[in-house]
Write a protein that holds these residues in place. Structure first.
Motif, PDB file in Angstrom:
ATOM      1  N   LEU A  98       0.875  -1.211   0.351  1.00  0.00           N
ATOM      2  CA  LEU A  98       0.326  -0.425   0.226  1.00  0.00           C
ATOM      3  C   LEU A  98       1.190   1.192   0.227  1.00  0.00           C
ATOM      4  O   LEU A  98       0.737   2.156  -0.846  1.00  0.00           O
ATOM      5  CB  LEU A  98      -1.161  -0.208   1.288  1.00  0.00           C
ATOM      6  N   SER A  99       2.254   0.954   0.657  1.00  0.00           N
ATOM      7  CA  SER A  99       3.015   2.001   0.806  1.00  0.00           C
ATOM      8  C   SER A  99       3.619   2.273  -0.523  1.00  0.00           C
ATOM      9  O   SER A  99       3.559   4.002  -1.451  1.00  0.00           O
ATOM     10  CB  SER A  99       4.064   2.074   2.001  1.00  0.00           C
ATOM     11  N   SER A 100       4.103   1.680  -1.352  1.00  0.00           N
ATOM     12  CA  SER A 100       4.454   2.088  -2.424  1.00  0.00           C
ATOM     13  C   SER A 100       3.179   2.276  -3.191  1.00  0.00           C
ATOM     14  O   SER A 100       4.362   2.963  -4.509  1.00  0.00           O
ATOM     15  CB  SER A 100       5.483   0.830  -2.586  1.00  0.00           C
ATOM     16  N   ILE A 101       2.304   1.906  -3.615  1.00  0.00           N
ATOM     17  CA  ILE A 101       1.662   2.479  -4.515  1.00  0.00           C
ATOM     18  C   ILE A 101       1.388   3.966  -4.535  1.00  0.00           C
ATOM     19  O   ILE A 101       1.202   4.777  -4.947  1.00  0.00           O
ATOM     20  CB  ILE A 101      -0.059   1.218  -4.264  1.00  0.00           C
ATOM     21  N   LEU A 102       0.548   4.013  -2.900  1.00  0.00           N
ATOM     22  CA  LEU A 102       0.643   4.817  -3.040  1.00  0.00           C
ATOM     23  C   LEU A 102       1.226   6.135  -2.568  1.00  0.00           C
ATOM     24  O   LEU A 102       1.299   7.110  -2.823  1.00  0.00           O
ATOM     25  CB  LEU A 102      -0.323   5.356  -0.713  1.00  0.00           C
ATOM     26  N   GLY A 103       2.509   6.141  -1.861  1.00  0.00           N
ATOM     27  CA  GLY A 103       3.441   6.680  -1.950  1.00  0.00           C
ATOM     28  C   GLY A 103       4.133   7.517  -3.535  1.00  0.00           C
ATOM     29  O   GLY A 103       4.278   8.203  -3.640  1.00  0.00           O
ATOM     30  N   LEU A 104       4.063   6.245  -4.629  1.00  0.00           N
ATOM     31  CA  LEU A 104       3.948   7.048  -5.835  1.00  0.00           C
ATOM     32  C   LEU A 104       3.416   7.689  -6.605  1.00  0.00           C
ATOM     33  O   LEU A 104       3.326   7.793  -7.364  1.00  0.00           O
ATOM     34  CB  LEU A 104       3.865   5.030  -6.923  1.00  0.00           C
ATOM     35  N   TYR A 105       2.137   7.211  -5.768  1.00  0.00           N
ATOM     36  CA  TYR A 105       0.896   8.572  -6.921  1.00  0.00           C
ATOM     37  C   TYR A 105       0.971   9.778  -5.796  1.00  0.00           C
ATOM     38  O   TYR A 105       0.964  10.727  -7.060  1.00  0.00           O
ATOM     39  CB  TYR A 105      -0.414   8.159  -6.771  1.00  0.00           C
ATOM     40  N   ALA A 106       1.308   9.443  -4.867  1.00  0.00           N
ATOM     41  CA  ALA A 106       1.341  11.060  -4.423  1.00  0.00           C
ATOM     42  C   ALA A 106       2.625  12.011  -4.523  1.00  0.00           C
ATOM     43  O   ALA A 106       2.733  12.972  -5.477  1.00  0.00           O
ATOM     44  CB  ALA A 106       1.757  10.922  -2.570  1.00  0.00           C
ATOM     45  N   ALA A 107       3.981  11.027  -5.232  1.00  0.00           N
ATOM     46  CA  ALA A 107       4.546  12.126  -5.621  1.00  0.00           C
ATOM     47  C   ALA A 107       5.165  12.561  -7.121  1.00  0.00           C
ATOM     48  O   ALA A 107       5.035  13.553  -7.241  1.00  0.00           O
ATOM     49  CB  ALA A 107       6.461  10.616  -6.043  1.00  0.00           C
ATOM     50  N   TYR A 108       3.737  11.280  -7.798  1.00  0.00           N
ATOM     51  CA  TYR A 108       3.596  11.692  -9.104  1.00  0.00           C
ATOM     52  C   TYR A 108       1.916  13.077  -9.272  1.00  0.00           C
ATOM     53  O   TYR A 108       2.744  14.118  -9.484  1.00  0.00           O
ATOM     54  CB  TYR A 108       2.270  10.657  -9.405  1.00  0.00           C
ATOM     55  N   PHE A 109       1.224  13.370  -7.786  1.00  0.00           N
ATOM     56  CA  PHE A 109       0.331  14.160  -7.869  1.00  0.00           C
ATOM     57  C   PHE A 109       1.370  15.357  -7.763  1.00  0.00           C
ATOM     58  O   PHE A 109       0.830  17.015  -7.559  1.00  0.00           O
ATOM     59  CB  PHE A 109      -0.647  14.063  -7.233  1.00  0.00           C
TER      60      PHE A 109
END
Lengths: 241, 260
Positions: free
Chosen positions: B218-229
């Motif tokens: 979950l951290s890596s998916i959410l973190g990745l999208y957070a980084a994108y946004f």
């Protein structure tokens, strides 16, 4: 023959901790190892279970010998969540006797407890249970009664004696509870870096080497041992049949 | 983006259960030093134009094994790790500065550059994940027993040294495959933070490993999208999300305990 140790020498660095240790253990025998602190008793156990290398001698162990080992203590890290149940089932070959063992050692009410929440006495019983689950051919008890009170110690050794008789399991134990232990032992070995003396409990307790090591107070303990043979009674003072 | 997500999921899947052992055995500092040693491996690989992945695994493994060998003979394991780990990372950075030609983006190795993951990288990551996962699952019980007590494990017929080596080699692999995702500085976070978070809500070692894996993914998916946004660096963003999980569970734990 379960274990045959001959001329064993163990070194820590350049210091000889054990030398010229000879010891043979047969099925069903109860042998007690006594000796002062730092005399190499635990080291001997560690050499038997193969946890430490030895510099000389031989340790012959019956192939696939099932060893039940009860360490002096076990500290489980707070970060490791594990219940008594999981611990008892962990890496054991056969745990069909587990329920019987849990009932026998009175662990039912703590069966689902976290290991970290156990008291010292409960922990010792759990460790004993763990050693017994695998139907061991030999039990190695390293001061297994740490944290138990006097009646607890007596009850603990009573259980060991019963198990040994029932299952013909050999017992090799390190103990400071001399007067309690000697009663049940077939042989006593006094270790202080080397084997000082060995034989029946009476012979060892009266031997000069032993008395030099443990002083005169052992006479009292030995007297207690004699006394216990005269008449048995339980903790409440009722005589036992 | 799909490749980045898959890479992130892979590394966190391998890191979380291994991280549980790192936490239980109090090897956080050991893990960190192993990861730092990878920087030296990276530098040597770049100098001799070898595979970065192989170089990182090899040097991490050499450092971790030699420190393990010295353990027991010296009482200053902590200091020894500090010396070995930091010397390696310093030497790595110095060596990299000598390399002429292509300018090397150091930050990519230190904190990861997940968006630059190639197909080959992804393949290597998942091979690494497969190896670690199989090792940990295959040796789960003996590893756990060795973690609880090496003497009990010996008496049961297991070899603690062999089991310990499995942890060491898994650590070296996870560090290497984690370079692209979170970098050598942050890989230890991906090991211990999901495990530490999972500790609050679990009662058995197995459930801790399982929950840690979920938190890691979950951290890596959410973190990745957070980084994108938010247009932030991906590696640190992933670790930040994992830390949020930790604080969430910590707070929940405090509140629940105080109620009872």
């Amino acid at each position: 023959m379960l274990i045959e140790i001959s001329k064993l020498e163990v070194k820590y660095g350049s210091k000889k901790v054990l030398q010229n240790i000879n010891l043979t253990l047969n099925a069903g025998e109860i042998v007690t190892i006594v000796g002062p602190n730092g005399s190499g008793k635990t080291t001997l156990f560690k050499a038997i279970i193969g946890a430490i290398p030895f510099s000389k001698g031989k340790i012959k162990i019956k192939p696939n010998l099932r060893i039940g080992y009860v360490p002096q203590q076990l500290k489980v890290d707070q970060t490791l969540p594990i219940t008594v149940e999981r611990f008892l089932k962990l890496a054991t070959r056969d745990n069909s006797d587990l329920k019987k063992m849990v009932a026998f050692l009175g662990l039912k009410n703590i069966y689902r407890e976290q290991i970290n929440n156990l008291s010292g006495g409960q922990m010792q019983r759990v460790l004993l249970a763990r050693a017994l689950v695998d139907a061991p051919e030999i039990l190695l008890l390293d001061e297994a009664t740490r944290g138990l009170d006097q009646p607890g110690i007596a009850a603990f050794y009573q259980k060991i004696e019963n198990i040994s008789k029932e299952t013909n399991c050999a017992v090799l134990m390190i103990s400071h509870d001399l007067h309690v232990v000697m009663r049940a032992s077939d042989r006593v070995i006094c270790v202080n870096g080397h084997v000082c003396c060995e034989g029946t409990p009476e012979n060892v307790a009266t031997s000069p080497e032993y008395q030099t090591l443990f002083g005169s107070n052992i006479d009292g303990a030995f007297a207690l041992y004699k006394h216990k043979h005269d008449h048995n009674h339980d903790v409440q003072g009722k005589s036992r049949i | 983006m799909t490749r980045a997500t898959l890479a992130g999921i892979g590394v966190s899947l391998a890191a979380a259960p291994l991280g549980c052992f790192v936490v239980w055995r109090r090897m956080a500092y050991f893990g960190e030093s192993t990861a730092h040693a990878a920087m030296l491996g990276i530098a040597l690989s770049l100098t001799f134009e070898l595979s970065v992945l192989a170089g990182a695994v090899l040097v991490s493994l050499i450092m971790a094994s030699s420190v393990t060998l010295l353990e027991g003979r010296s009482l200053f394991m902590d200091t020894l790790l500090g010396v070995a780990g930091h010397s390696s990372i310093a030497a790595g950075l110095v060596i990299v500065s000598f390399i002429s030609g292509v300018r090397i983006d150091l930050m990519a190795y230190l904190i990861g550059d997940i968006l630059a993951v190639s197909k080959l990288d992804l393949l290597m990551i998942w091979i690494g994940v497969g190896v670690i996962f199989s090792l940990i699952i295959w040796r789960w019980s003996p590893l756990l027993l060795v973690t609880l007590s090496e003497d009990l494990a010996s008496a049961n017929g297991f070899n603690p040294k062999k089991e310990n080596f499995i942890i060491t080699i898994s650590l070296a692999i996870v560090v290497a495959v984690g370079i692209k995702v979170v970098g050598v500085l942050l890989i230890i976070a991906l090991l211990i933070i999901p495990a530490a978070s999972a500790r609050f809500i679990t009662l058995t070692p197995e459930s801790m490993g399982f929950i840690a894996s979920i938190i890691g993914v979950l951290s890596s998916i959410l973190g990745l999208y957070a980084a994108y946004f938010f247009d932030t660096p991906t590696g640190p963003s992933i670790v930040c999300v994992a830390s949020l999980f930790f604080f969430l569970f910590l707070m929940l734990n405090i509140i629940l305990k105080n109620k009872i």
